[in-house]
Design an enzyme around this catalytic site. Structure first.
Site, PDB file in Angstrom:
ATOM      1  N   SER C 117       0.815  -1.211   0.000  1.00  0.00           N
ATOM      2  CA  SER C 117       0.000   0.000   0.000  1.00  0.00           C
ATOM      3  C   SER C 117       0.851   1.264   0.000  1.00  0.00           C
ATOM      4  CB  SER C 117      -0.889  -0.010   1.247  1.00  0.00           C
ATOM      5  OG  SER C 117      -1.500   1.251   1.433  1.00  0.00           O
ATOM      6  N   TYR C 140      -1.931   5.636  -4.351  1.00  0.00           N
ATOM      7  CA  TYR C 140      -2.913   6.711  -4.185  1.00  0.00           C
ATOM      8  C   TYR C 140      -2.354   7.931  -4.886  1.00  0.00           C
ATOM      9  CZ  TYR C 140      -5.776   4.400  -0.590  1.00  0.00           C
ATOM     10  OH  TYR C 140      -6.618   3.564   0.093  1.00  0.00           O
ATOM     11  N   THR C 166      -5.808   2.910  -6.884  1.00  0.00           N
ATOM     12  CA  THR C 166      -7.089   2.839  -6.171  1.00  0.00           C
ATOM     13  C   THR C 166      -7.939   4.060  -6.517  1.00  0.00           C
ATOM     14  OG1 THR C 166      -6.083   1.624  -4.363  1.00  0.00           O
ATOM     15  CG2 THR C 166      -8.183   2.700  -3.911  1.00  0.00           C
ATOM     16  N   LYS C 240      -8.239  -0.366  -9.057  1.00  0.00           N
ATOM     17  CA  LYS C 240      -8.921  -1.041  -7.949  1.00  0.00           C
ATOM     18  C   LYS C 240     -10.062  -0.179  -7.433  1.00  0.00           C
ATOM     19  CE  LYS C 240      -8.089  -2.948  -3.303  1.00  0.00           C
ATOM     20  NZ  LYS C 240      -8.491  -1.868  -2.375  1.00  0.00           N
ATOM     21  N   HIS C 264     -13.721  -1.658  -1.391  1.00  0.00           N
ATOM     22  CA  HIS C 264     -12.772  -1.226  -0.357  1.00  0.00           C
ATOM     23  C   HIS C 264     -13.135  -1.879   0.989  1.00  0.00           C
ATOM     24  CE1 HIS C 264      -9.565   2.022  -0.406  1.00  0.00           C
ATOM     25  NE2 HIS C 264      -9.464   1.556   0.821  1.00  0.00           N
TER      26      HIS C 264
END
Lengths: 367, 367, 367, 367
Positions: C117, C140, C166, C240, C264
């Site tokens: 992440s 992100y 994402t 995603k 999510h």
């Protein structure tokens, strides 16, 4: 027989007819209440009967003209003020010492048609004296057909206007609710119409020495016996206890005057479908002009409305009548019937329907 | 009147508009809360109203352009900042001493259209002074039509921009929730608009000496009375309390300016369908350009989104306004409305919709 | 940061991978557990995610030949031993001091592909050192695109083989479960990849001074930014957070290398549909050869089987990895992954499927 | 082995066969009861098996002629008094010291066909001595096919009339219910037919050092081994454990004499469909004349009726036989079977069906 504790006045706080169901356990001995309230087995069908009503919704209408609204119907040549009838319920002295005599008086006071049971605590003649013109007689076939004929003759003689032949009681299965409540049929309780002759209908499942099929055949009604009943009287003969559309069609063809869709209030085989769930199919099968009544599960005027919208010409009130009887005797039954009728009228108003025929034209919303 | 315990600040920990519903019982006396929160009967329709929203799911969208996003709508010639309106709720001093005056101030502060009730605790003139231009007047037909005309005249005189005629309140049935909470209408509470004339709409089911049908016909609104209202004013007339598509079509043909789909928050006949469950059918019946509003059950911006996606042009907020009023007066109502609007904007963002029209084009997922 | 109480051995009595979910509350501090386990709002979507799996049944097959059975797949040019992957989960030191380093080691030990992440407790370089070749980087978008470019460059430099962008995190709504557990983000916890720059994605709904629409537009990803990401790297870019079939088709047309169907883990708008409920429709929309992954709700090998049968090429394991991490660190994660794989193999055996492609040809039974 | 506490008389108060399930925990040690009653995993399929029966309703018929009613059937050339059979259940001494010997005696006393298990506590020869002509032998394939052949030879030698090859037991997964009850297989319990050779079928999921696929392939039955069984005997070979219609068709084509639709009483993969839910589809696939039996979930004569109406020629009684065995030994099993048969006859009577063929022509009502 145990003493019951009925009031001689209407208790405060009753808003709906169904409140009598909530109050009854305070007035009827617990074992008697277990017997009255329970269905067979573990009450599956009893619950199905109630839940079936919740599957339908009535859509309110607005701007309707209700000036000529009425609940009146004509049924088998009789004019009735409203389509709410009293179901034949056995042994009503379990709920109140005045039993069916009180029920009959309440029916008369509220313009309600009553169906007296073969298995009443008082004789059909005693009941007839309290009842008005709106009374029918429910018939169980007797082991000896001569006894059956005698019942029919007496019913006609004391003014009953139709015969309701019950066909779904060849077997009545044990009720866990009744057993758990410790119920035993009181020794001093017997069907007054039958002068202490033993009624062995309930014994089918308990007698291991006989074949079930044989016992069932003995107790059940076949086409022959139905024909003999119809030939024995000029009164209209209705058949109570029908759930299958094909049976309804066959009965209509045999010439019966009407059919009562019923699962005996969930007291036959536990797990059979809700009465209400079979109603529309049966109405479609017999056509719109054939007298079709509904029994099993009615607790409110809104329920009655739904049963009529789904195909019934009139509805029979079962347990609620003995609950009200147990709470406040004839007064209770009359009050319960008045509330039920008001609830029906109110529901008709909200739904914008001016007559029972109007209700039958309504489409209920599913879900 | 009992004292309420409203705060003069916004309590901590409030995340959503619906939190006011959870907090309200701490501020509003229990019997008043029972009256406000309860539906008729045993709250079946109340529950249906809420559950109906859970049958639909909003599918998120990604990569959307929301640069021009807005919640603005035009309704009956008025430009509104957002489609969230305040439903007409009677006797708001039960929740807060400032009652409708506080609600009106909160509406004005948040650019919210308010519908003032005939049965308000303060007069429509007092309310109008706090409210801005976005205000409509809800009308109950009065026994004497002259009184009805006078209400319409006053509403126009003090700036209300539309008349909302409620047609589903010919009968209001007792609420078990209110009764169980011990509610009695306070003796010092009366509709300020009506100068202490008795309002007997609620008596239908309690007066056994009158026919239900007759009482209903007296209280209900027919086409004639609707036409007289429309002829009496040049304000737009909307009709509130419609659940059947045929009624909606008939009303459109009679020339009403809009329709509010509503079951009176579950306060008419218990068991009628959820408002939301009838919405799409009604929208299809009246066509896409006819003003159609939704009432009954909204508790969040996501609910508002769903009602709009299913056919509404705008939605009315009922109980939530008095809950917020009870918690923190005008401040609470304003805060609740701000949260609701933010929730709507957030839902619109997640759903990739830039306008109320965009929402109406969304297909919700069933189940 | 609070201390966690992870074991350095595998506790007894674990039969299934999902047992780690039951054990985790004994090892992870309650407030941290509330944050990890909770969804947004009142966990509606969280529950939908789980319940969706129960709507499908796998029908066992008999007499099957499983001699050549394998769980291997090829995905974006990589050969994987099995289709079970680790979802990008932020801040794993909340569950264990070794956080993502332990997770990476467990992934490597079990031939599992890991998605690291952006918001990891350790830098992507530190994580990469423990991981093997099977690692992707979740991205992100950063407020300044230069920072985004730098993340992509670093990911490529240290061996991540794909970028997972994402797109459903423009808003993360408060979780009642986290709030009720008293969770606050520890002051000493920050995204190691981002060198203490503040991450303000979570603030959308809490900042009343900005328009929701404006804030959302700032945080969300549009087609332009997606294209810039794709142009900035020669790594495959997957997206995603897709739930709508039309979005999936649009993304495929924009040239993304794959799509991860996900809500999510129920952490965006509460009430959106279960991931699983959208999967088949999306697969049908993108065709059978487009890389489609599934995330949100997997707790067992049987769940993984169902997701694959409904259209996924591979599945991502979310919360279960941090539960296992909290119980027994790298050992726990590795054990959990081994169990999950065994469960998948067992389910494949019972279902008579010899490959992941075979699973995709299976028809699940509804209900 | 722990002592069990079986009565040597039938306890009072038993109304239905299913009452033995309620009584059994008072007689069987809790850990043994946990093992017997539990399904695999968390009992999902176990519950599905039971719930499936509640989805169907039997519609009562009236005016039927039941003079010639019978429960007799012909199956694989054998005339049976009724279609209720005893399922092969392993290790019945867990419930009663007389185990399968008592069960066999009860079967013989009630004209019931018994299927003896490979994993019986007593040898098939001992069991055969108590049983009558109505006995079949259930076969688990042995690691060495010579041992399988020997079992078949012995079965034929001591009078078993058919071989029931179980094909769904390649894996038996741990049962939470059994584990929570503290169950361990008693050291002194072993399959008498197999002379202490270890039976390792249950080890699949617990042996991490072998591939699941490999272990499964070792334990499962393929077409070759089925053919070898059929070739090895002139007894009819039925296959037990089929849930998929395509498998049923393939088996029919391979020449098996009959199929038993079963999910092993919910003891294979937890979450597979209810046996009953697959029955009709399988009957349609194999045609109306192919012997098709049903197993998993029967607790009453009404259940048996439903399974037959949905396609079965006969039904197998599983857990109920060991419950009755635990309560009152051979007497209990015989009593349970008598009650079950009476319940079936009663249900047939109410449904107006005179034969098992009649039942198969009945349409059940869904819901």
């Amino acid at each position: 027989m145990k003493k019951t504790k009925a009031l001689n006045y209407i208790p405060g706080g009753i808003l709906n007819a169904s409140d009598y169901e909530l109050l009854a356990p305070q007035f009827i001995p617990p074992d008697y209440f277990g017997y009255i309230s329970g269905g067979s087995g573990v009450d599956k069908t009893l619950r199905l009967n109630r839940n079936a009503f919740e599957e339908y919704r009535i859509i309110p209408r607005v701007l309707c003209d209700l000036d000529q609204a009425t609940t009146q119907i004509e049924l088998l040549g009789q004019n009735l003020e409203h389509p709410l009838m009293l179901s034949p319920l056995a042994y009503q002295t379990l709920a109140h010492p005045e039993g069916e005599k009180a029920t009959a008086a309440a029916a008369e006071a509220t313009d309600t048609l009553m169906v007296a049971s073969t298995l009443s605590s008082f004789s059909m003649e005693e009941i007839a004296r309290r009842a008005g013109a709106r009374k029918w007689f429910q018939l169980y076939l007797q082991p000896d057909f001569k006894d059956t004929l005698e019942l029919i003759r007496r019913a006609k003689a004391c003014g009953y206007r139709a015969i309701v032949l019950t066909v779904d009681a060849a077997v009545q299965l044990p009720s866990r609710t009744a057993i758990n409540a410790g119920f035993n049929m009181p020794a001093d309780l017997y069907p007054a119409n039958l002068s202490r002759q033993t009624n062995d209908r309930a014994s089918v499942s308990n007698n291991p020495s006989r074949s079930i099929f044989h016992a069932y055949a003995q107790n059940s009604i076949n086409k022959e016996s139905l024909k003999r009943v119809m030939e024995a009287t000029d009164l209209p003969v209705l058949v109570k206890g029908v759930l299958h559309a094909e049976d309804a069609v066959a009965l209509k063809q045999l010439g019966v005057s009407g059919i009562i869709v019923s699962n005996h209030g969930g007291r036959t085989l536990d797990g059979v479908p809700a009465s209400l769930s079979m109603l529309t199919e049966i109405r479609q099968a017999v056509g719109s002009h054939f007298p079709l009544l509904f029994d099993s599960g009615i607790r409110s005027g809104q329920d009655a409305f739904k049963a009529i919208a789904l195909g019934a010409d009139a509805v029979l009130i079962g347990r609620l009548q003995v609950y009200a009887l147990g709470v406040a005797g004839a007064l209770g039954v009359a009050h319960m019937l008045k509330l039920l009728r008001q609830e029906l009228e109110l529901t008709m108003s909200v739904a914008g329907t001016s007559s029972i025929k109007d209700i039958q034209a309504v489409s209920l919303k599913k879900g």
